[in-house]
Motif scaffolding. Structure first.
Motif, PDB file in Angstrom:
ATOM      1  N   ALA A   1       0.843  -1.195   0.000  1.00  0.00           N
ATOM      2  CA  ALA A   1       0.000   0.000   0.000  1.00  0.00           C
ATOM      3  C   ALA A   1       0.879   1.246   0.000  1.00  0.00           C
ATOM      4  N   PRO A   2       0.415   2.296  -0.668  1.00  0.00           N
ATOM      5  CA  PRO A   2       1.185   3.544  -0.642  1.00  0.00           C
ATOM      6  C   PRO A   2       1.339   4.052   0.788  1.00  0.00           C
ATOM      7  N   PHE A   3       2.371   4.852   1.005  1.00  0.00           N
ATOM      8  CA  PHE A   3       2.556   5.463   2.312  1.00  0.00           C
ATOM      9  C   PHE A   3       1.341   6.323   2.643  1.00  0.00           C
ATOM     10  N   GLU A   4       0.943   6.284   3.889  1.00  0.00           N
ATOM     11  CA  GLU A   4      -0.101   7.189   4.369  1.00  0.00           C
ATOM     12  C   GLU A   4       0.495   8.588   4.454  1.00  0.00           C
ATOM     13  N   ASP A   5      -0.361   9.614   4.426  1.00  0.00           N
ATOM     14  CA  ASP A   5       0.126  10.994   4.514  1.00  0.00           C
ATOM     15  C   ASP A   5       0.964  11.206   5.771  1.00  0.00           C
ATOM     16  N   ALA A   6       0.532  10.627   6.888  1.00  0.00           N
ATOM     17  CA  ALA A   6       1.278  10.780   8.141  1.00  0.00           C
ATOM     18  C   ALA A   6       2.651  10.117   8.038  1.00  0.00           C
ATOM     19  N   GLU A   7       2.735   8.985   7.326  1.00  0.00           N
ATOM     20  CA  GLU A   7       4.021   8.310   7.142  1.00  0.00           C
ATOM     21  C   GLU A   7       4.951   9.151   6.273  1.00  0.00           C
ATOM     22  N   VAL A   8       4.404   9.745   5.228  1.00  0.00           N
ATOM     23  CA  VAL A   8       5.209  10.607   4.367  1.00  0.00           C
ATOM     24  C   VAL A   8       5.717  11.800   5.167  1.00  0.00           C
ATOM     25  N   GLY A   9       4.847  12.392   5.963  1.00  0.00           N
ATOM     26  CA  GLY A   9       5.250  13.521   6.798  1.00  0.00           C
ATOM     27  C   GLY A   9       6.352  13.146   7.768  1.00  0.00           C
ATOM     28  N   ALA A  10       6.215  11.980   8.408  1.00  0.00           N
ATOM     29  CA  ALA A  10       7.232  11.518   9.355  1.00  0.00           C
ATOM     30  C   ALA A  10       8.554  11.241   8.641  1.00  0.00           C
ATOM     31  N   LEU A  11       8.488  10.650   7.458  1.00  0.00           N
ATOM     32  CA  LEU A  11       9.690  10.345   6.692  1.00  0.00           C
ATOM     33  C   LEU A  11      10.411  11.622   6.273  1.00  0.00           C
ATOM     34  N   VAL A  12       9.672  12.596   5.779  1.00  0.00           N
ATOM     35  CA  VAL A  12      10.271  13.865   5.362  1.00  0.00           C
ATOM     36  C   VAL A  12      10.891  14.581   6.561  1.00  0.00           C
ATOM     37  N   ALA A  13      10.189  14.563   7.700  1.00  0.00           N
ATOM     38  CA  ALA A  13      10.723  15.209   8.906  1.00  0.00           C
ATOM     39  C   ALA A  13      12.025  14.537   9.339  1.00  0.00           C
ATOM     40  N   MET A  14      12.091  13.215   9.261  1.00  0.00           N
ATOM     41  CA  MET A  14      13.308  12.500   9.650  1.00  0.00           C
ATOM     42  C   MET A  14      14.451  12.814   8.689  1.00  0.00           C
ATOM     43  N   LEU A  15      14.167  12.854   7.396  1.00  0.00           N
ATOM     44  CA  LEU A  15      15.205  13.190   6.428  1.00  0.00           C
ATOM     45  C   LEU A  15      15.724  14.605   6.644  1.00  0.00           C
ATOM     46  N   LYS A  16      14.841  15.534   6.984  1.00  0.00           N
ATOM     47  CA  LYS A  16      15.271  16.900   7.277  1.00  0.00           C
ATOM     48  C   LYS A  16      16.151  16.936   8.527  1.00  0.00           C
ATOM     49  N   THR A  17      15.817  16.120   9.509  1.00  0.00           N
ATOM     50  CA  THR A  17      16.633  16.056  10.726  1.00  0.00           C
ATOM     51  C   THR A  17      18.026  15.524  10.412  1.00  0.00           C
ATOM     52  N   LEU A  18      18.103  14.531   9.547  1.00  0.00           N
ATOM     53  CA  LEU A  18      19.392  13.940   9.187  1.00  0.00           C
ATOM     54  C   LEU A  18      20.214  14.848   8.279  1.00  0.00           C
ATOM     55  N   ALA A  19      19.562  15.764   7.585  1.00  0.00           N
ATOM     56  CA  ALA A  19      20.208  16.562   6.547  1.00  0.00           C
ATOM     57  C   ALA A  19      21.016  17.718   7.118  1.00  0.00           C
ATOM     58  N   GLY A  20      22.178  17.408   7.599  1.00  0.00           N
ATOM     59  CA  GLY A  20      23.093  18.429   8.084  1.00  0.00           C
ATOM     60  C   GLY A  20      24.434  17.790   8.350  1.00  0.00           C
ATOM     61  N   PRO A  21      25.512  18.414   7.902  1.00  0.00           N
ATOM     62  CA  PRO A  21      26.825  17.773   8.063  1.00  0.00           C
ATOM     63  C   PRO A  21      27.201  17.507   9.514  1.00  0.00           C
ATOM     64  N   ILE A  22      26.864  18.402  10.414  1.00  0.00           N
ATOM     65  CA  ILE A  22      27.211  18.177  11.820  1.00  0.00           C
ATOM     66  C   ILE A  22      26.397  17.012  12.373  1.00  0.00           C
ATOM     67  N   ARG A  23      25.104  16.960  12.056  1.00  0.00           N
ATOM     68  CA  ARG A  23      24.266  15.876  12.564  1.00  0.00           C
ATOM     69  C   ARG A  23      24.703  14.521  12.017  1.00  0.00           C
ATOM     70  N   VAL A  24      25.066  14.460  10.744  1.00  0.00           N
ATOM     71  CA  VAL A  24      25.556  13.204  10.169  1.00  0.00           C
ATOM     72  C   VAL A  24      26.840  12.779  10.864  1.00  0.00           C
ATOM     73  N   ARG A  25      27.759  13.724  11.067  1.00  0.00           N
ATOM     74  CA  ARG A  25      29.025  13.392  11.739  1.00  0.00           C
ATOM     75  C   ARG A  25      28.789  12.941  13.183  1.00  0.00           C
ATOM     76  N   LEU A  26      27.839  13.575  13.854  1.00  0.00           N
ATOM     77  CA  LEU A  26      27.519  13.170  15.230  1.00  0.00           C
ATOM     78  C   LEU A  26      26.986  11.741  15.262  1.00  0.00           C
ATOM     79  N   LEU A  27      26.063  11.422  14.385  1.00  0.00           N
ATOM     80  CA  LEU A  27      25.515  10.067  14.351  1.00  0.00           C
ATOM     81  C   LEU A  27      26.587   9.049  13.998  1.00  0.00           C
ATOM     82  N   GLU A  28      27.472   9.428  13.084  1.00  0.00           N
ATOM     83  CA  GLU A  28      28.581   8.546  12.727  1.00  0.00           C
ATOM     84  C   GLU A  28      29.477   8.298  13.944  1.00  0.00           C
TER      85      GLU A  28
END
Length: 126
Positions: free
Chosen positions: A19-46
């Motif tokens: 089944a296609p992603f629900e709107d809430a799932e798409v919203g959660a996925l986009v929010a998570m990708l935005k959270t990950l999208a930063g060089p400092i945050r990526v380096r911290l997680l690494e």
């Protein structure tokens, strides 16, 4: 000629529904990708993938200022990606999800190995 070392990629479970992603799932996925999208945050997680570290240790390890590290850690905590614990007078951070290292490796693979355009694709850019 040097061999290129590919990070070990552990595949996450495949989504069990077609089944296609629900709107809430798409919203959660986009929010998570935005959270990950930063060089400092990526380096911290690494850096936190395999060990707990303090803000000072993280600041030294990734080579940026304390305020930027602290602000990025706060954002990662708010997203539930890192957690904190006290050890005496030290505050230690760690990742909360064992899939984060493989997710970072998968994203790196996607970023560095894009699929070639298909022949005759009208959306191909030159």
């Amino acid at each position: 000629m040097h061999a290129v070392h590919e990070p070990d990629v552990v595949l996450l479970p495949v989504r069990t529904t077609t089944a296609p992603f629900e709107d809430a799932e798409v919203g959660a996925l986009v929010a998570m990708l935005k959270t990950l999208a930063g060089p400092i945050r990526v380096r911290l997680l690494e850096a936190l993938a395999l060990q707990e570290l303090s803000v000072g240790e993280l600041t030294e390890r990734i080579g940026t200022d304390y305020a930027a590290v602290s602000q990025s850690l706060a954002r990662l905590r708010a997203a539930g990606l890192v957690t904190v614990r006290r050890d005496g007078n030290r505050t230690l951070y760690r990742t909360t999800n064992p899939h984060l290292p493989s997710l970072l490796a998968t994203l790196l693979h996607l970023a560095t190995h894009p699929a070639p355009p298909e022949p005759g694709n009208p959306h191909e850019h030159h």
